[in-house]
Design an enzyme around this catalytic site. Structure first.
Site, PDB file in Angstrom:
ATOM      1  N   TYR A 165       0.831  -1.211   0.000  1.00 35.63           N
ATOM      2  CA  TYR A 165       0.000   0.000   0.000  1.00 35.63           C
ATOM      3  C   TYR A 165       0.868   1.265   0.000  1.00 35.63           C
ATOM      4  O   TYR A 165       0.614   2.216  -0.744  1.00 35.63           O
ATOM      5  CB  TYR A 165      -0.903  -0.041   1.226  1.00 35.63           C
ATOM      6  CG  TYR A 165      -1.887   1.083   1.359  1.00 35.63           C
ATOM      7  CD1 TYR A 165      -3.002   1.172   0.527  1.00 35.63           C
ATOM      8  CD2 TYR A 165      -1.722   2.044   2.358  1.00 35.63           C
ATOM      9  CE1 TYR A 165      -3.925   2.198   0.683  1.00 35.63           C
ATOM     10  CE2 TYR A 165      -2.641   3.067   2.521  1.00 35.63           C
ATOM     11  CZ  TYR A 165      -3.737   3.139   1.680  1.00 35.63           C
ATOM     12  OH  TYR A 165      -4.647   4.170   1.840  1.00 35.63           O
ATOM     13  N   LYS A 169       1.006   4.144  -2.862  1.00 41.12           N
ATOM     14  CA  LYS A 169       0.554   5.501  -2.540  1.00 41.12           C
ATOM     15  C   LYS A 169       1.657   6.542  -2.739  1.00 41.12           C
ATOM     16  O   LYS A 169       1.381   7.673  -3.158  1.00 41.12           O
ATOM     17  CB  LYS A 169       0.026   5.545  -1.110  1.00 41.12           C
ATOM     18  CG  LYS A 169      -1.318   4.838  -0.935  1.00 41.12           C
ATOM     19  CD  LYS A 169      -2.388   5.415  -1.854  1.00 41.12           C
ATOM     20  CE  LYS A 169      -3.774   4.943  -1.517  1.00 41.12           C
ATOM     21  NZ  LYS A 169      -4.793   5.481  -2.446  1.00 41.12           N
TER      22      LYS A 169
END
Length: 304
Positions: A165, A169
């Site tokens: 993640y 991001k």
């Protein structure tokens, strides 16, 4: 009185619930026609149903707005193009894309599988590319458009058990900046929001200790509706000249994030050896090292 998004057509991905839903609802209330995309999958990205997107469309229409539902996956370039083309076919144009779709497959790095890394990066990073690239052709033709990407402090600062993640991001932040540079000549803007809000994406946070329970209680104060105004502003003509930036929204607070720049340097006229780096360079640079912190260490005060 004119509304901020009067006459605009926007695509919001992952808009069946949480932050995406509130952005779609507010965009419609500000005058936009909305393509409400949601795969209807679980938090891990499995399963599929269009009912969530259709429910949001029903809400928008009940309030007097205009919207259509889309159940495609942002990981599929053709499905992403179809989302954009659905908006153009139904409403005549496309003016903005909010790349909000996301999944989580958390796990400490030494336990993370290739499949879990790949799945998260494909939804967040590849998904942002796919929809943005599909919209870019229309933006160039009409010489204008806005892209709003969801980044996260997990990537900008750091978090435990989120290598997949976090990588996606932080990649989105760099992606947004590059798009802003490339598309500036056609008056296309590209910006990021790092949202703090209680939603399905963070509902999996552990609550096994009193500190974790207290943290979740604070997060629940930060509703997705607090993020929607910034997204709508960035899609509006009022954001002219705002591009390549990273904002965070935390309840009633708005932050502007800095972006990597040199903070200190050392020089040697003859170059460096490994020993000289250890003896001279690192001691001189150490005071400017970035500490190994997680998001909660940096945003340590209560939301206001």
């Amino acid at each position: 009185m004119a509304k901020a998004l009067d006459g605009k057509v926007v695509l919001v991905t992952g808009a069946g619930g949480g932050i995406g839903r509130d952005i779609a609802l507010m965009a419609a209330s500000e005058g936009a026609a909305v393509v409400v995309n949601d795969l209807g999958a679980s938090l891990k990205g499995t399963g599929q149903t269009e009912s969530a997107a259709q429910a949001v469309v029903a809400e928008i229409k009940a309030a007097g707005g205009d919207a259509i539902a889309d159940g495609g996956s942002v990981t599929d370039p053709e499905a992403a193009r179809a989302m954009i083309e659905a908006g153009v076919k139904e409403f005549g144009r496309i003016d903005a894309v909010v790349n909000n779709a996301g999944i989580l497959r958390d796990g400490f790095f030494h336990k993370m599988t290739y499949e879990d890394f790949d799945a998260v990066v494909k939804v967040h990073l590849y998904g942002s590319f796919n929809t943005s690239r599909a919209a870019a052709d229309y933006f160039r033709e009409q010489e204008g458009g806005a892209l709003v990407h969801m980044t996260s402090t997990s990537g900008l600062i750091g978090n435990l058990a989120q290598a997949n993640y976090s990588a996606a991001k932080l990649g989105i932040a760099a992606f947004s900046k590059s798009v802003a540079l490339d598309m500036k000549r056609w008056s296309v803007r590209s910006n990021c929001i790092a949202p703090f809000a209680w939603s399905r994406m963070i509902s999996s946070i552990k609550t096994e200790t009193p500190d974790q329970v207290a943290r979740v209680a604070k997060l629940k104060q930060m509703t997705p509706a607090k993020v929607a105004p910034m997204a709508c502003f960035l899609m509006s003509d009022k954001a002219d000249g705002v591009s390549g930036q990273i904002f965070a929204v935390r309840n009633n607070e708005i932050f502007l994030f800095n972006q990597p720049r040199p903070v200190r340097s050392v020089h040697s006229g003859h170059g460096w050896t490994a020993d000289e780096i250890a003896e001279r360079a690192i001691p001189a640079l150490r005071s400017q090292f970035t500490p190994l912190e997680v998001s909660a260490d940096v945003f340590s005060w209560d939301p206001v």
